[in-house]
Design a protein around this motif. Structure first.
Motif, short mmCIF file in Angstrom:
data_model
loop_
_atom_site.label_atom_id
_atom_site.label_comp_id
_atom_site.label_asym_id
_atom_site.label_seq_id
_atom_site.Cartn_x
_atom_site.Cartn_y
_atom_site.Cartn_z
N LEU A 96 -7.14 -10.79 -7.65
CA LEU A 96 -8.53 -10.39 -7.64
C LEU A 96 -8.95 -9.84 -9.00
CD1 LEU A 96 -11.19 -9.93 -6.15
CD2 LEU A 96 -10.30 -7.70 -5.42
N ILE A 165 -11.78 -17.26 -6.33
CA ILE A 165 -11.91 -15.89 -5.84
C ILE A 165 -12.32 -15.88 -4.37
CG2 ILE A 165 -13.23 -13.75 -6.06
CD1 ILE A 165 -13.44 -14.30 -9.04
N GLU A 169 -10.00 -14.39 -1.27
CA GLU A 169 -10.47 -13.19 -0.59
C GLU A 169 -10.94 -13.44 0.83
OE1 GLU A 169 -10.03 -10.16 -1.92
OE2 GLU A 169 -9.01 -11.31 -3.48
#
Length: 218
Positions: A96, A165, A169
């Motif tokens: 992240l 990303i 996530e």
């Protein structure tokens, strides 16, 4: 085999390639912003020393980011099949952090450059140019074209970073986005390597067709 199995080589390869790309994007942003100011506000005086300090500050931030990498226990490896060097970490927070930094380094300058390009292009193609200013006007148009080409070649990498990303996530990687062979194995090589090479190939063409001095020298 050989140097490609060396972590030091992979580290050098990855950092050098990433930093050259990010530094180039930041430099194009500075060039685009200063050109937009010169076109939109002709009497505004641009402080060259300030630009140098801004660029040096950005370079120092990249060095600082490299130091943070070691906190996350980053390791580097070279994928022979793809001819591509990557970095990773066993720390779950690393992905992240790393990809957010990449998105910021690519995205923020790209947005600023795009806005500057629109402001410059709108002014350039609408104003009437007196004969005495034709040379400066042509140079500004050349920079606008160069900026547009640069943007087009770097947007795929920004898009891929954002998708990565989201995939990490919101889903269990590779998830839906990177389940295909192309996205999983080749999307990074295409967006981060191939398009950079295409950009480097197009630049001399722009210079040759737009700059008489360059074409004469060539």
């Amino acid at each position: 085999p050989g140097a490609f199995s060396s972590e030091e080589f992979c580290c050098f390869w990855t950092i050098l390639f990433e930093y050259l790309q990010v530094a180039a994007i930041f430099l194009v942003m500075l060039m685009s912003v200063t050109r937009a100011l010169a076109i939109r506000i002709p009497f505004y005086q641009i402080n060259r020393r300030s630009l140098i300090w801004i660029y040096l500050g950005f370079a120092l931030s990249l060095i600082f980011e490299s130091g943070i990498r070691h906190v996350f226990g980053v390791f580097y490896m070279y994928i022979i099949d793809l001819a591509y060097s990557v970095k990773g970490s066993d720390n779950k927070n690393w992905s992240l952090f790393s990809n957010t930094i990449n998105a910021i380094n690519i995205g923020v300058p790209s947005i600023v450059t795009f806005v500057s390009f629109i402001l410059s292009a709108n002014k350039l193609f609408r104003q009437r140019v007196p004969p005495s200013a034709e040379l400066a006007h042509r140079a500004s148009v050349t920079i606008a074209i160069f900026t547009a080409v640069f943007m087009a070649c770097n947007i795929p990498f920004l898009g891929n970073t954002i998708l990565f990303i989201i995939s990490r996530e919101l889903y269990s990687y590779p998830g839906h986005i990177y389940s295909s062979k192309f996205m999983y194995s080749y999307s990074w090589v295409t967006s981060k390597v191939l398009f950079v090479v295409i950009n480097a190939t197009l630049n001399p063409i722009v210079y040759f067709t737009r700059m008489s001095g360059f074409s004469t020298w060539t």
